[in-house]
Scaffold this active site. Structure first.
Site, PDB file in Angstrom:
ATOM      1  N   ASN A 142       6.381   1.238 -10.804  1.00 30.73           N
ATOM      2  CA  ASN A 142       5.592   1.389 -11.975  1.00 30.73           C
ATOM      3  C   ASN A 142       4.189   2.041 -11.307  1.00 30.73           C
ATOM      4  O   ASN A 142       3.657   3.136 -11.722  1.00 30.73           O
ATOM      5  CB  ASN A 142       5.315   0.383 -12.537  1.00 30.73           C
ATOM      6  CG  ASN A 142       4.162   0.534 -13.384  1.00 30.73           C
ATOM      7  OD1 ASN A 142       3.934   1.079 -14.435  1.00 30.73           O
ATOM      8  ND2 ASN A 142       2.916  -0.414 -12.758  1.00 30.73           N
ATOM      9  N   LYS A 183       5.786  13.057 -11.370  1.00 30.86           N
ATOM     10  CA  LYS A 183       6.545  12.143 -12.540  1.00 30.86           C
ATOM     11  C   LYS A 183       7.870  13.079 -12.888  1.00 30.86           C
ATOM     12  O   LYS A 183       8.935  12.273 -13.127  1.00 30.86           O
ATOM     13  CB  LYS A 183       5.617  12.340 -13.684  1.00 30.86           C
ATOM     14  CG  LYS A 183       4.619  11.087 -13.729  1.00 30.86           C
ATOM     15  CD  LYS A 183       5.203   9.859 -13.384  1.00 30.86           C
ATOM     16  CE  LYS A 183       3.723   8.758 -13.254  1.00 30.86           C
ATOM     17  NZ  LYS A 183       4.607   7.546 -12.866  1.00 30.86           N
ATOM     18  N   TYR A 232      -0.069  15.394 -10.933  1.00 35.22           N
ATOM     19  CA  TYR A 232       0.299  14.178 -11.415  1.00 35.22           C
ATOM     20  C   TYR A 232       1.801  14.399 -12.204  1.00 35.22           C
ATOM     21  O   TYR A 232       3.047  13.857 -11.988  1.00 35.22           O
ATOM     22  CB  TYR A 232      -0.479  13.516 -12.524  1.00 35.22           C
ATOM     23  CG  TYR A 232       0.209  12.310 -13.279  1.00 35.22           C
ATOM     24  CD1 TYR A 232       0.318  11.145 -12.807  1.00 35.22           C
ATOM     25  CD2 TYR A 232       0.349  12.303 -14.534  1.00 35.22           C
ATOM     26  CE1 TYR A 232       0.911   9.840 -13.416  1.00 35.22           C
ATOM     27  CE2 TYR A 232       0.791  11.350 -15.620  1.00 35.22           C
ATOM     28  CZ  TYR A 232       0.970  10.405 -14.588  1.00 35.22           C
ATOM     29  OH  TYR A 232       1.689   9.276 -15.587  1.00 35.22           O
ATOM     30  N   ASP A 289       0.835  -1.209  -0.161  1.00 37.57           N
ATOM     31  CA  ASP A 289      -0.033  -0.045  -0.078  1.00 37.57           C
ATOM     32  C   ASP A 289       1.015   1.266   0.042  1.00 37.57           C
ATOM     33  O   ASP A 289       1.537   1.350   1.139  1.00 37.57           O
ATOM     34  CB  ASP A 289      -0.923  -0.049   1.369  1.00 37.57           C
ATOM     35  CG  ASP A 289      -1.817   1.144   1.183  1.00 37.57           C
ATOM     36  OD1 ASP A 289      -1.804   1.782   0.370  1.00 37.57           O
ATOM     37  OD2 ASP A 289      -2.567   1.390   2.302  1.00 37.57           O
ATOM     38  N   SER A 330       8.297   7.253 -15.252  1.00 35.54           N
ATOM     39  CA  SER A 330       7.927   8.757 -15.457  1.00 35.54           C
ATOM     40  C   SER A 330       6.713   9.086 -16.530  1.00 35.54           C
ATOM     41  O   SER A 330       5.966   8.057 -16.850  1.00 35.54           O
ATOM     42  CB  SER A 330       9.242   9.504 -15.401  1.00 35.54           C
ATOM     43  OG  SER A 330       8.678  10.840 -15.488  1.00 35.54           O
ATOM     44  N   VAL A 366      -0.177   4.858 -24.176  1.00 39.13           N
ATOM     45  CA  VAL A 366      -0.522   3.508 -24.632  1.00 39.13           C
ATOM     46  C   VAL A 366      -1.904   3.413 -23.923  1.00 39.13           C
ATOM     47  O   VAL A 366      -2.380   4.073 -22.861  1.00 39.13           O
ATOM     48  CB  VAL A 366       0.378   2.360 -23.621  1.00 39.13           C
ATOM     49  CG1 VAL A 366      -0.272   1.140 -23.857  1.00 39.13           C
ATOM     50  CG2 VAL A 366       1.725   2.584 -24.108  1.00 39.13           C
TER      51      VAL A 366
END
Length: 331
Positions: free
Chosen positions: A112, A205, A201, A85, A167, A242
């Site tokens: 990841n 990254k 976000y 977690d 990233s 992706v």
């Protein structure tokens, strides 16, 4: 662009290797397909995730698809669940310690897992934003706790130990950062900006690229006192665009063809080639000086990240701050 890559031919020998991939529990996700390629070539891979039911379902799917435990190519691989977690750094440290107690080696760690479009919320103690904890603080704690095992593995003759931080190309949009000296420097809310969630976000990254840069320098500094540390390859990368999400939209059959026109790969199994290349590609091993400490594009080329990400000053400040945060948490 780098030469064509085929994970069935262009990976190092993975039998006997132990790998952790965080956040690989969702069958449409990048982590899951990365695990699939690595297990197919004989690795023992741990899916480290919070959702146990989803992870176990994914593991059963992998066992069925790859015919694990049966006769035939790829049957030597193993896949296991590791409950992790990332919202709780203290849990993360204990999980890493328990892992080291049962495994004698760790060859590859792929950081990841990430929180994506999340509201700005702080942890229960009111100090650090949840997205920063999940995307940076906890992966840092996990990696730092596992470093003794990674370093021990790297001391073996002919070792090939790697730490891979996933990233995003979005890190380029983050405005210039002046300093990373306090927790508030991490808690960027981007209030008033359109799509503030997206900027938060992207900011995390960026931070994990800076952290990878700092980690690379730290491991090199240990070369005289900790044999093997400087042999660990540290990389960050952009996996590319992706489609891991259209299947969850209403009427996915309608949206999927349109979405995939904007993608850099036709499907997820091919879309994870950059991640698989970084984790186990022969080329990385053969030219470790080129790849360690580097940032890699979705085309598997070493490229320059943003000016923020290339700053040695920010890397040093972030490293010091992350260590202080761990100390303050008594970790």
């Amino acid at each position: 662009m780098s030469p064509a890559f085929d994970p069935k031919k262009d990976l190092v020998e993975l039998k006997g290797k132990v790998i952790i991939v965080t956040g690989a529990n969702r069958q449409s996700g990048l982590g899951y397909s990365t695990v699939k390629h690595l297990v197919r070539e004989g690795a023992k891979v741990y899916i480290a995730a919070r959702n146990e039911q989803q992870s176990l379902e994914s593991i059963e799917k992998l066992k069925e698809d790859l015919r694990l435990g049966q006769d035939g190519p790829g049957s030597d691989g193993q896949v296991h669940f590791l409950k992790l977690d990332l919202g709780d750094p203290r849990n993360v440290k204990k999980v890493a310690e328990d892992f080291m107690a049962k495994e004698s080696r760790l060859d590859v760690l792929v950081n990841n897992a990430a929180m994506v479009m999340a509201p700005f919320e702080k942890t229960s103690d009111g100090s650090i934003s949840k997205v920063v904890v999940t995307n940076l603080i906890s992966p840092f704690v996990f990696t730092q706790t596992l470093l003794p095992l990674l370093t021990k593995t790297a001391q073996e003759e002919d070792s090939d130990v790697r730490i891979i931080n996933i990233s995003s190309i979005t890190h380029y949009i983050v405005p210039s950062i002046k300093k990373l000296e306090t927790v508030e420097d991490l808690n960027q809310e981007f209030h008033g900006r359109p799509v503030a969630k997206f900027f938060r976000y992207a900011h995390t990254k960026l931070l994990i690229i800076i952290w990878a840069r700092a980690l690379h320098k730290h491991l090199n500094s240990l070369s005289s006192i900790t044999p093997g540390a400087s042999r660990i390859i540290v990389m960050s990368l952009n996996p590319g665009n992706v489609d891991t999400f259209s299947n969850r939209w209403p009427l996915p059959w309608l949206w999927r063809p349109l979405v995939r026109m904007l993608m850099t790969a036709p499907n997820v199994d091919i879309g994870v080639y950059p991640m698989v290349f970084a984790a186990a590609g022969k080329t990385v091993r053969e030219d470790r000086e080129k790849y360690t400490g580097a940032y890699m594009s979705e085309k598997r080329d070493v490229v320059d990240p943003s000016n923020n990400a290339r700053s040695d000053k920010l890397a040093e400040e972030l490293w010091t701050l992350l260590q202080k945060i761990m100390k303050d948490m008594a970790l």
